[in-house]
Design a protein around this motif. Structure first.
Motif, short mmCIF file in Angstrom:
data_model
loop_
_atom_site.label_atom_id
_atom_site.label_comp_id
_atom_site.label_asym_id
_atom_site.label_seq_id
_atom_site.Cartn_x
_atom_site.Cartn_y
_atom_site.Cartn_z
N ASP A 53 2.61 14.48 -1.38
CA ASP A 53 1.71 13.73 -0.51
C ASP A 53 2.52 12.68 0.27
OD1 ASP A 53 -0.35 12.41 0.73
OD2 ASP A 53 -1.05 11.38 -1.08
N LEU A 54 2.49 12.76 1.59
CA LEU A 54 3.23 11.84 2.45
C LEU A 54 2.33 10.84 3.17
CD1 LEU A 54 5.69 14.37 4.18
CD2 LEU A 54 6.15 12.92 2.19
N LEU A 55 1.02 10.94 2.97
CA LEU A 55 0.08 10.16 3.76
C LEU A 55 0.25 8.65 3.56
CD1 LEU A 55 -2.21 10.54 5.78
CD2 LEU A 55 -3.81 10.48 3.87
N ALA A 56 0.46 8.23 2.32
CA ALA A 56 0.59 6.79 2.05
C ALA A 56 1.86 6.21 2.67
CB ALA A 56 0.58 6.54 0.54
N SER A 57 2.91 7.03 2.80
CA SER A 57 4.17 6.55 3.36
C SER A 57 4.13 6.47 4.88
CB SER A 57 5.32 7.46 2.93
OG SER A 57 5.53 7.39 1.53
N PHE A 58 3.27 7.30 5.51
CA PHE A 58 3.19 7.34 6.97
C PHE A 58 1.74 7.18 7.42
CE2 PHE A 58 6.87 9.87 5.68
CZ PHE A 58 7.88 9.22 6.37
N PRO A 59 1.16 5.99 7.19
CA PRO A 59 -0.27 5.80 7.50
C PRO A 59 -0.58 5.95 8.98
CG PRO A 59 0.80 3.69 7.02
CD PRO A 59 1.78 4.76 6.65
N GLU A 60 0.39 5.68 9.87
CA GLU A 60 0.12 5.81 11.30
C GLU A 60 -0.12 7.26 11.69
OE1 GLU A 60 4.73 5.56 11.16
OE2 GLU A 60 2.99 5.28 9.85
N ILE A 61 0.50 8.21 10.99
CA ILE A 61 0.25 9.62 11.27
C ILE A 61 -1.17 9.99 10.86
CG2 ILE A 61 0.98 11.99 10.81
CD1 ILE A 61 3.00 10.39 12.42
N GLY A 62 -1.59 9.53 9.68
CA GLY A 62 -2.95 9.80 9.22
C GLY A 62 -4.00 9.19 10.13
N ALA A 63 -3.76 7.97 10.57
CA ALA A 63 -4.72 7.30 11.45
C ALA A 63 -4.84 8.02 12.79
CB ALA A 63 -4.30 5.85 11.67
N GLN A 93 14.02 8.37 5.29
CA GLN A 93 14.34 8.21 3.86
C GLN A 93 13.93 6.84 3.35
OE1 GLN A 93 18.56 9.35 4.33
NE2 GLN A 93 18.18 10.94 2.81
N GLN A 94 14.14 5.82 4.18
CA GLN A 94 13.81 4.46 3.75
C GLN A 94 12.30 4.24 3.65
OE1 GLN A 94 15.93 2.33 6.78
NE2 GLN A 94 17.91 2.58 5.79
N ARG A 95 11.52 5.03 4.38
CA ARG A 95 10.08 4.86 4.36
C ARG A 95 9.39 5.67 3.26
NH1 ARG A 95 6.78 4.92 9.76
NH2 ARG A 95 5.26 4.58 8.10
N ILE A 96 10.04 6.71 2.78
CA ILE A 96 9.43 7.54 1.73
C ILE A 96 9.22 6.70 0.47
CG2 ILE A 96 9.99 9.36 0.06
CD1 ILE A 96 8.80 10.48 2.49
N GLY A 97 8.05 6.80 -0.10
CA GLY A 97 7.76 6.07 -1.33
C GLY A 97 7.12 4.71 -1.10
N ARG A 98 7.14 4.21 0.14
CA ARG A 98 6.49 2.93 0.41
C ARG A 98 4.98 3.11 0.41
NH1 ARG A 98 9.63 -0.98 4.60
NH2 ARG A 98 11.75 -0.71 3.83
N ARG A 99 4.27 2.11 -0.08
CA ARG A 99 2.82 2.16 -0.16
C ARG A 99 2.24 0.84 0.35
NH1 ARG A 99 4.31 6.55 -1.09
NH2 ARG A 99 3.67 8.04 -2.71
N GLY A 100 0.96 0.87 0.74
CA GLY A 100 0.25 -0.35 1.08
C GLY A 100 0.92 -1.18 2.15
N ALA A 101 1.11 -2.47 1.85
CA ALA A 101 1.68 -3.40 2.82
C ALA A 101 3.09 -3.00 3.22
CB ALA A 101 1.67 -4.82 2.25
N GLU A 105 4.32 -2.20 6.99
CA GLU A 105 5.47 -2.87 7.59
C GLU A 105 6.48 -1.84 8.10
OE1 GLU A 105 8.05 -6.20 8.59
OE2 GLU A 105 5.91 -5.76 8.49
N GLY A 106 6.68 -0.76 7.31
CA GLY A 106 7.58 0.30 7.74
C GLY A 106 7.11 0.96 9.03
N SER A 107 5.80 1.17 9.14
CA SER A 107 5.27 1.80 10.36
C SER A 107 5.41 0.89 11.56
CB SER A 107 3.80 2.19 10.15
OG SER A 107 2.99 1.04 10.01
N ARG A 108 5.43 -0.41 11.33
CA ARG A 108 5.64 -1.36 12.43
C ARG A 108 7.10 -1.40 12.87
NH1 ARG A 108 7.28 -6.39 13.48
NH2 ARG A 108 7.88 -6.77 11.31
N LEU A 109 8.00 -1.41 11.89
CA LEU A 109 9.43 -1.51 12.19
C LEU A 109 10.00 -0.19 12.68
CD1 LEU A 109 10.64 -3.66 9.14
CD2 LEU A 109 10.35 -4.42 11.51
#
Length: 322
Positions: A53-63, A93-101, A105-109
Motif C-alpha cells: 500500500d503506497l497511498l499513505a506515503s503519497f497522499p497527493e496522488i490519492g487526492a 525512497q525518502q518518502r516511502i514509509g512516511r505517514r500522516g504529517a 510534509e514530503g508531498s510539499r517538499l
C-alpha cells in the motif's frame, strides 16, 4: 459491483533499442511501478507491483485520483518525482514509509506525479482488450475528464524515429524504452519488453565476493576529487571463465585499504551483509552501466562487466561524482 485490480503485467529485458514491428514504444520511467484505482464510494487504492500500500506515503496522488478520476477506474503506471528537470528516485525512497504529517510534509517538499500508461478498468474489466484499444481509451479518459497534474499521460508511439528520440532523454533520468505489442491483452506475464540505455565506462576493482581465486561479483570504486576511494556499485554475477580471468590480476589488499572495516549490502531489500574480499585498488575494469543512481551517487542496479583494462591505470578512471 466490487472489482479488484489485476496482477501487474511485467517486462523482460531486451538488448535492442529498435521498435519491433507491431509494437508501441513508451519511455521507461525511473520511479515506482504502481496501480491506481478509484472505487464507487470514494475508496482509493495505490499499490506497488508487490502489492504494498503506497497511498499513505503519497497522499497527493490519492487526492488527485479522488478529485479527477471517475468511479470504477483502474490505472497502471509509475510514481515519479522531478527535481530540477530530472527524475529523482532517491526522493521517492525518502518518502516511502512516511505517514500522516510526515507524508504531508514530503508531498510539499518533493511532490510526486503519477504517470499513467495503461487503463485496466473503466466501469468494466478492460484487461481482455488489446493494448491498442486500451491506449485509445486511456487517451480518451485524459481528454474527456481534463485530467491534470499530478496525473500525467505517458507518451506512446508506433513511430521508430520518435522512439529513437526518446533514447536521448536519459539526461532527464529516463532509463530507456518499453515495447508493448499492439494486439496483446493485459496479462500477469512477462511479455512487455524493456530496453535500458547503458553507457560503457571504467571503474576500479576494490573487492570481490566469492573468493580471490574465483570471484563471483566485483565491488567497484572510483576516486573522488579529494582523492578518497569511494564505493560506486557491484557487478552482476560473473561467469566462471570471467571470474578466473579477473583473479589473475588481483592482489590481496594491504592493511591500509580505504575500505577496511566496511560492510556491503548483499542486495536490495535485504539486511544481510556481503562477505567481501578486499583487493589492491589497481585493476581497472570496463563496464556497462544504466543511468539509475541512489542518493549517494552510486549505481543502483548491478553493473555489467566487459573486461579488464590493462592499458588504463587507476588515476585515468573518471572521478566519482555525487
Amino acid at each position: 459491483m466490487t472489482w479488484s485490480l489485476p496482477e501487474p503485467m511485467l517486462t523482460v529485458a531486451v538488448n535492442s533499442p529498435v521498435l519491433p514491428t507491431g509494437h508501441a514504444a513508451e519511455p521507461k520511467w525511473d520511479g515506482f511501478r504502481a496501480q491506481l484505482a478509484v472505487h464507487t464510494g470514494g475508496r482509493v487504492v495505490l499499490r506497488s507491483r508487490q502489492g504494498t500500500d503506497l497511498l499513505a506515503s503519497f497522499p497527493e496522488i490519492g487526492a488527485a485520483a479522488l478529485a479527477q478520476l471517475p468511479p470504477d477506474t483502474g490505472l497502471d503506471g509509475e510514481v515519479v518525482i522531478w527535481k530540477s528537470d530530472r527524475l529523482a528516485f532517491e526522493r521517492l525512497q525518502q518518502r516511502i514509509g512516511r505517514r500522516g504529517a510526515a507524508a504531508a510534509e514530503g508531498s510539499r517538499l518533493w511532490p510526486a506525479h503519477y504517470v499513467a500508461f495503461d487503463l485496466v478498468h473503466a466501469g468494466a474489466d478492460l484487461t481482455g482488450w488489446p493494448y491498442e484499444r486500451r491506449r485509445s481509451a486511456l487517451e480518451a479518459l485524459f481528454a474527456d475528464h481534463g485530467l491534470a497534474a499530478p496525473l500525467t499521460l505517458c507518451p506512446s508511439t508506433t513511430d521508430p524515429a520518435v522512439a529513437d528520440q526518446w533514447l536521448g532523454w536519459t539526461a532527464a533520468g529516463l532509463e530507456g524504452l518499453c515495447f508493448k505489442r499492439l494486439d496483446e491483452p493485459y496479462r500477469p506475464v512477462r511479455s512487455w519488453k524493456k530496453y535500458k540505455v547503458r553507457v560503457t565506462t571504467e571503474a576500479i576493482v576494490g573487492g570481490v565476493s566469492g573468493s580471490l581465486a574465483l570471484p563471483r561479483t566485483v565491488l567497484l570504486g572510483r576516486y573522488d576529487a579529494a582523492g578518497d576511494f569511494q564505493y560506486v556499485g557491484r557487478s552482476a554475477t560473473l561467469s566462471q571463465p570471467a571470474g578466473r580471468a579477473l583473479a589473475e590480476h588481483l592482489t590481496p589488499a594491504s592493511p591500509a585499504h580505504p575500505w577496511k572495516g566496511w560492510t556491503f549490502s548483499a542486495g536490495w531489500g535485504t539486511q544481510r551483509s556481503l562477505e567481501a574480499h578486499l583487493v589492491q585498488p589497481d585493476v581497472v575494469m570496463e563496464i556497462a552501466v544504466d543511468i539509475a543512481r541512489d542518493a549517494a551517487g552510486r549505481w543502483r542496479h548491478p553493473v555489467r562487466t566487459h573486461r579488464v583494462r590493462t592499458d588504463i591505470e587507476a588515476p585515468q578512471v573518471p572521478l566519482f561524482a555525487e
